[in-house]
Motif scaffolding. Structure first.
Motif, mmCIF file in Angstrom:
data_model
loop_
_atom_site.group_PDB
_atom_site.id
_atom_site.type_symbol
_atom_site.label_atom_id
_atom_site.label_comp_id
_atom_site.label_asym_id
_atom_site.label_seq_id
_atom_site.Cartn_x
_atom_site.Cartn_y
_atom_site.Cartn_z
ATOM 1 N N ILE A 406 0.794 -1.134 0.022
ATOM 2 C CA ILE A 406 0.090 -0.162 0.159
ATOM 3 C C ILE A 406 0.870 1.389 -0.026
ATOM 4 O O ILE A 406 1.626 1.335 0.882
ATOM 5 N N ASP A 407 0.661 2.218 -0.895
ATOM 6 C CA ASP A 407 1.485 3.498 -1.078
ATOM 7 C C ASP A 407 0.585 4.421 -0.078
ATOM 8 O O ASP A 407 -0.329 4.374 0.194
ATOM 9 N N PHE A 408 1.387 5.050 0.630
ATOM 10 C CA PHE A 408 0.864 6.100 1.640
ATOM 11 C C PHE A 408 0.835 7.702 0.886
ATOM 12 O O PHE A 408 1.818 8.063 0.444
ATOM 13 N N PRO A 409 -0.472 8.143 0.804
ATOM 14 C CA PRO A 409 -0.621 9.409 0.154
ATOM 15 C C PRO A 409 -0.030 10.768 1.183
ATOM 16 O O PRO A 409 -0.847 11.034 2.216
ATOM 17 N N LEU A 410 1.140 11.063 0.831
ATOM 18 C CA LEU A 410 1.644 12.322 1.815
ATOM 19 C C LEU A 410 0.858 13.430 0.967
ATOM 20 O O LEU A 410 0.594 14.367 2.142
ATOM 21 N N PHE A 411 0.306 13.693 -0.198
ATOM 22 C CA PHE A 411 -0.625 14.620 -0.535
ATOM 23 C C PHE A 411 -1.649 14.070 -1.565
ATOM 24 O O PHE A 411 -1.196 13.105 -2.285
ATOM 25 N N ARG A 412 -2.692 14.312 -1.230
ATOM 26 C CA ARG A 412 -3.954 14.023 -2.219
ATOM 27 C C ARG A 412 -5.114 15.081 -2.484
ATOM 28 O O ARG A 412 -4.972 15.949 -1.395
#
Length: 535
Positions: A406-412
């Motif tokens: 799972i990639d972690f969204p630092l900014f979305r």
């Protein structure tokens, strides 16, 4: 072997001597691997840039191709992952999370807000951030026009390296933004800082660090790739705009001067760049969320085969207490993470049947956190699931199901909409209440599976509503502490949650806890540094 803790000055000097040639002495490393042999082509620069990015997701130093100099290798090396350290300081200290194992290094005292300067998680993040900054500084130095010319890298290849350099400057700016938010007044070390001798890194005031981060992001804007034009997981202009909008939203905390109009300006740049909300909220934090290029702006990428460690999203997949393996997509839970009832109660329907952002595991769990360190007290999270949107296994699932894809969204984009709305409500210009309401209702329509039943009217759009909505939308995304501080609710009695201040029903704490302390090891090694007030 007992883990070593190196002060920043020692860390900077050691890494500097090992990955660059010395500025004042004509020495050659005994392994004969000099910078002029590493940085020979645009392709080799890209490989080195990968190590800079890799410091986000991998643990230790050897794992990113650097000498085996520990940053802050805590008892469990998985806890030296940047995201796990950062997440713990941003979430375990708030209403969103508690951890069961009080004997784990650095845990006891975080949720109770009774930590001291001798805390391995607090000190670990400091060193981890500076480790990545040090890698960035070296890469920026190696990418200077003089070095490119000396190495015969010209034309399109040189232009490509300059873009890589801008990305390294972005990552450095991001880490300094983290240090500014967490510690307030860290030392400043850049590519021009002299390493060694009598010149120790100078401490920088928080407001001056804000100006530095702002100036760096503005300086590199046109050198970064256009929004969505870079490889997935690499920084582009939208990433720099997202970071600017975040620091502008918090500028009054950092500098004493509000910058809400600037926050709106950079939100508008992002929304004009073609980003849209991903259609399904529950697909934002699953194993194939790399497909969410509609909403993701910048992510830390994790891979169950190639980035194996027990931090990052592996921690967020395994950590929640008693979540069955078939739900999390792992081989079982660690019985650790739970959520206070005050946060859970932000959702009228806790089952998630109404608002899909309510992703709680409730079976066998008590709503009330009656005992801070009892794993059945508090609902658990099912937000980070190592399965694809079709319900299948993760694309790069390891055989043992130990590690997350799972990639972690630092900014979305979801955060951008919330930032815009709050900045408008706080008096920023360049936006409108009508657009703010539209953005909030778009988030809520998605959360309600396309139904407008959850939409609000303009009279309900208040700053307090925004704080609650940020909680519902962004929970477990490492932003809660920063939000609560901005709203004056982190250390004060304005908002209490279970075991805040070490009291079952919550209590106000000393305002010194709005900042974390600098590590004593750095203070003793560098007389230029002064500890934060109260520690």
């Amino acid at each position: 072997m007992k883990p070593r803790v190196l002060p920043l000055f020692t860390l900077v000097c050691a890494i500097g001597m090992l990955i660059t040639s010395c500025n004042k002495l004509d020495l050659v490393p005994t392994n004969d691997l000099t910078a002029d042999k590493v940085y020979t082509t645009a392709a080799s620069y890209k490989q080195s840039l990968a190590k800079v990015y890799g410091a986000f997701a991998l643990t230790g130093n050897a794992s990113v191709g650097q000498p085996d100099i520990p940053v802050e290798i805590i008892k469990d090396e998985g806890n030296s992952d940047f995201l796990r350290l950062y997440w713990n300081l941003q979430e375990l200290t708030t209403d969103e999370a508690v951890w069961s194992w009080q004997n784990d290094a650095g845990i006891q005292g975080l949720h109770e807000m009774t930590w001291s300067s001798i805390n391995s998680i607090i000190n670990g993040l400091y060193y981890r951030s500076f480790f990545q900054i040090t890698l960035c500084n070296d890469f920026i130095n190696q990418s200077s026009d003089d070095n490119l010319s000396k190495r015969g890298i010209t034309g399109a290849d040189a232009d490509q390296v300059r873009r890589f350099k801008a990305e390294a400057r972005f990552i450095r700016a991001y880490q300094y933004a983290v240090l500014m938010d967490i510690y307030g007044n860290p030392p400043l070390v850049t590519e021009t800082t002299e390493i060694g001798g009598k010149d120790l890194p100078k401490q920088i005031a928080r407001k001056d660090l804000f100006a530095y981060v702002e100036s760096e992001l503005k300086a590199i804007e046109n050198d970064l790739a256009a929004p969505k034009a870079n490889e997935y997981g690499r920084a582009d202009r939208a990433a720099s705009w997202a970071l600017l909008s975040r620091i502008y939203l918090n500028a009054e905390v950092y500098t004493g001067t509000a910058r809400y109009t600037d926050a709106i300006t950079y939100c508008n740049k992002i929304t004009a760049a073609g980003y849209t909300l991903h259609g399904n909220y529950r697909e934002l934090t699953i194993a194939d969320n790399h497909l969410n290029t509609d909403e993701n702006i910048f992510t830390i990428n994790y891979d169950g085969t190639n980035t194996q460690n027990f931090g990052g999203t592996t921690y967020l997949m395994h950590g929640p207490a008693h979540v069955p393996a078939e739900v999390s997509g792992s081989n079982g839970d660690w019985g650790g993470l739970r959520i206070t009832q005050q946060f859970v109660n932000l959702f009228a329907d806790k089952t998630g049947a109404t608002d899909t952002r309510a992703q709680f595991y409730m079976s066998g769990q008590n709503l009330e956190v009656n005992d801070l360190y009892t794993s059945n007290d508090g609902y658990s999270s099912t937000k980070f699931r190592n399965k694809t949107r079709s319900g299948g296994p993760a694309p790069h699932q390891d055989v043992a199901k130990d590690f997350s894809d799972i990639d972690f969204p630092l900014f979305r984009l979801g955060e951008t909409y919330l930032t815009y709305a709050e900045a408008v409500l706080r008096g920023g210009s360049g936006g409108s209440l009508t657009q703010a309401l539209t953005y909030i209702n778009q988030l809520r329509t998605r959360a309600y599976n396309g139904s407008v039943a959850g939409n609000i009217t303009s009279s309900a759009l208040t700053t307090d509503f925004i704080l609650d909505e940020r909680g519902r939308e962004l929970w477990y995304e490492a932003i809660r502490r920063t939000d609560l501080i901005r709203f004056g609710k982190f250390t004060t009695a304005a908002y209490l949650w279970a075991w805040k201040g070490g009291v079952k029903n919550g209590a106000a704490v000393n305002s010194k806890y709005n900042l974390y302390p600098l590590p004593p090891t750095d203070l003793s090694a560098n007389p230029n540094l002064r500890q934060n007030t109260g520690y």
